[in-house]
Motif scaffolding. Structure first.
Motif, mmCIF file in Angstrom:
data_model
loop_
_atom_site.group_PDB
_atom_site.id
_atom_site.type_symbol
_atom_site.label_atom_id
_atom_site.label_comp_id
_atom_site.label_asym_id
_atom_site.label_seq_id
_atom_site.Cartn_x
_atom_site.Cartn_y
_atom_site.Cartn_z
ATOM 1 N N GLY A 1 5.533 10.395 1.570
ATOM 2 C CA GLY A 1 5.079 10.654 2.929
ATOM 3 C C GLY A 1 5.057 9.435 3.826
ATOM 4 O O GLY A 1 4.612 9.516 4.969
ATOM 5 N N ASN A 2 5.525 8.310 3.318
ATOM 6 C CA ASN A 2 5.625 7.107 4.155
ATOM 7 C C ASN A 2 6.793 7.268 5.118
ATOM 8 O O ASN A 2 7.776 7.940 4.799
ATOM 9 N N GLU B 1 0.830 -1.208 0.000
ATOM 10 C CA GLU B 1 0.000 0.000 0.000
ATOM 11 C C GLU B 1 0.865 1.260 0.000
ATOM 12 O O GLU B 1 0.583 2.221 -0.700
ATOM 13 N N GLY B 2 1.934 1.248 0.792
ATOM 14 C CA GLY B 2 2.848 2.388 0.816
ATOM 15 C C GLY B 2 3.512 2.621 -0.524
ATOM 16 O O GLY B 2 3.653 3.761 -0.973
ATOM 17 N N PHE B 3 3.914 1.552 -1.190
ATOM 18 C CA PHE B 3 4.526 1.703 -2.515
ATOM 19 C C PHE B 3 3.499 2.180 -3.539
ATOM 20 O O PHE B 3 3.835 2.979 -4.416
ATOM 21 N N ALA C 1 10.204 6.681 7.040
ATOM 22 C CA ALA C 1 11.492 6.088 6.666
ATOM 23 C C ALA C 1 12.033 5.288 7.846
ATOM 24 O O ALA C 1 12.240 5.839 8.921
ATOM 25 N N HIS C 2 12.211 3.995 7.635
ATOM 26 C CA HIS C 2 12.769 3.127 8.667
ATOM 27 C C HIS C 2 13.895 2.316 8.063
ATOM 28 O O HIS C 2 13.740 1.720 6.992
ATOM 29 N N PHE C 3 15.003 2.246 8.761
ATOM 30 C CA PHE C 3 16.157 1.515 8.275
ATOM 31 C C PHE C 3 15.831 0.052 8.011
ATOM 32 O O PHE C 3 16.223 -0.504 6.979
ATOM 33 N N ILE C 4 15.094 -0.585 8.907
ATOM 34 C CA ILE C 4 14.774 -2.005 8.703
ATOM 35 C C ILE C 4 13.970 -2.192 7.415
ATOM 36 O O ILE C 4 14.230 -3.109 6.639
ATOM 37 N N GLY C 5 13.017 -1.318 7.165
ATOM 38 C CA GLY C 5 12.243 -1.404 5.929
ATOM 39 C C GLY C 5 13.114 -1.243 4.699
ATOM 40 O O GLY C 5 12.897 -1.912 3.681
ATOM 41 N N TYR C 6 14.113 -0.369 4.797
ATOM 42 C CA TYR C 6 15.028 -0.136 3.679
ATOM 43 C C TYR C 6 15.832 -1.382 3.356
ATOM 44 O O TYR C 6 15.854 -1.845 2.219
ATOM 45 N N TYR C 7 16.480 -1.946 4.363
ATOM 46 C CA TYR C 7 17.296 -3.116 4.030
ATOM 47 C C TYR C 7 16.444 -4.353 3.794
ATOM 48 O O TYR C 7 16.811 -5.231 3.005
ATOM 49 N N ALA C 8 15.264 -4.425 4.395
ATOM 50 C CA ALA C 8 14.362 -5.546 4.122
ATOM 51 C C ALA C 8 13.903 -5.521 2.662
ATOM 52 O O ALA C 8 13.751 -6.582 2.036
ATOM 53 N N LEU C 9 13.721 -4.328 2.109
ATOM 54 C CA LEU C 9 13.374 -4.207 0.698
ATOM 55 C C LEU C 9 14.505 -4.742 -0.179
ATOM 56 O O LEU C 9 14.272 -5.487 -1.129
ATOM 57 N N HIS C 10 15.713 -4.347 0.143
ATOM 58 C CA HIS C 10 16.863 -4.873 -0.608
ATOM 59 C C HIS C 10 16.894 -6.400 -0.539
ATOM 60 O O HIS C 10 17.107 -7.067 -1.560
ATOM 61 N N MET C 11 16.700 -6.930 0.652
ATOM 62 C CA MET C 11 16.725 -8.384 0.822
ATOM 63 C C MET C 11 15.602 -9.039 0.015
ATOM 64 O O MET C 11 15.814 -10.048 -0.660
ATOM 65 N N ALA C 12 14.396 -8.466 0.065
ATOM 66 C CA ALA C 12 13.257 -9.030 -0.660
ATOM 67 C C ALA C 12 13.536 -9.075 -2.156
ATOM 68 O O ALA C 12 13.237 -10.078 -2.818
ATOM 69 N N LEU C 13 14.123 -8.003 -2.699
ATOM 70 C CA LEU C 13 14.407 -7.978 -4.134
ATOM 71 C C LEU C 13 15.525 -8.940 -4.519
ATOM 72 O O LEU C 13 15.660 -9.296 -5.688
ATOM 73 N N GLN C 14 16.303 -9.357 -3.550
ATOM 74 C CA GLN C 14 17.342 -10.363 -3.795
ATOM 75 C C GLN C 14 16.826 -11.778 -3.516
ATOM 76 O O GLN C 14 17.562 -12.756 -3.666
ATOM 77 N N GLY C 15 15.572 -11.892 -3.060
ATOM 78 C CA GLY C 15 14.999 -13.192 -2.738
ATOM 79 C C GLY C 15 15.523 -13.767 -1.436
ATOM 80 O O GLY C 15 15.502 -14.978 -1.223
#
Length: 119
Positions: A46-47, A17-19, A49-63
């Protein structure tokens, strides 16, 4: 045909939803623009910014699971996250505020109808 953001393991409904608020509406869009540009759009929409969300996104895109990020890799992501936030803050501070934009529109409208002198 586009694939749901939630088809990416690690992206849940709230994150999707945020994306979507940021204009990223499909898994293909997210993969195409990449984690850094997507997270910048996330913040600019306007979402929070959280560091965990940032690196979790990187991890998700790497599978990879979010908690697979450790040590030097996590430290490197922290530096990138801090730089991204600083860049967005600098861009925001140089742009006119919503109040300034609103005042400029009001002044232009009042000038157009002859209530204040044109500038």
């Amino acid at each position: 045909m586009s694939t749901s953001l939630t088809s990416i393991k690690g992206i849940g409904p709230a994150t999707a939803e945020g994306f979507m608020r940021a204009g990223i509406t499909s898994a293909e869009d997210l993969r195409e623009i990449g984690a850094d540009a997507a997270y910048a759009a996330w913040i600019e929409a306007g979402n929070p910014a959280h560091f965990i969300g940032y690196y979790a996104l990187h991890m998700a895109l790497q599978g990879r699971p979010w908690n697979d990020c450790r040590g030097a890799e996590k430290a490197a992501f922290r530096n990138k996250f801090d730089a991204l936030k600083a860049r967005i803050a600098a861009e925001d501070s140089s742009a006119p505020s919503a109040k300034e934009k609103g005042r400029a529109r009001l002044d232009a409208a009042l000038s157009e109808i002859g209530l204040i002198a044109k500038r």
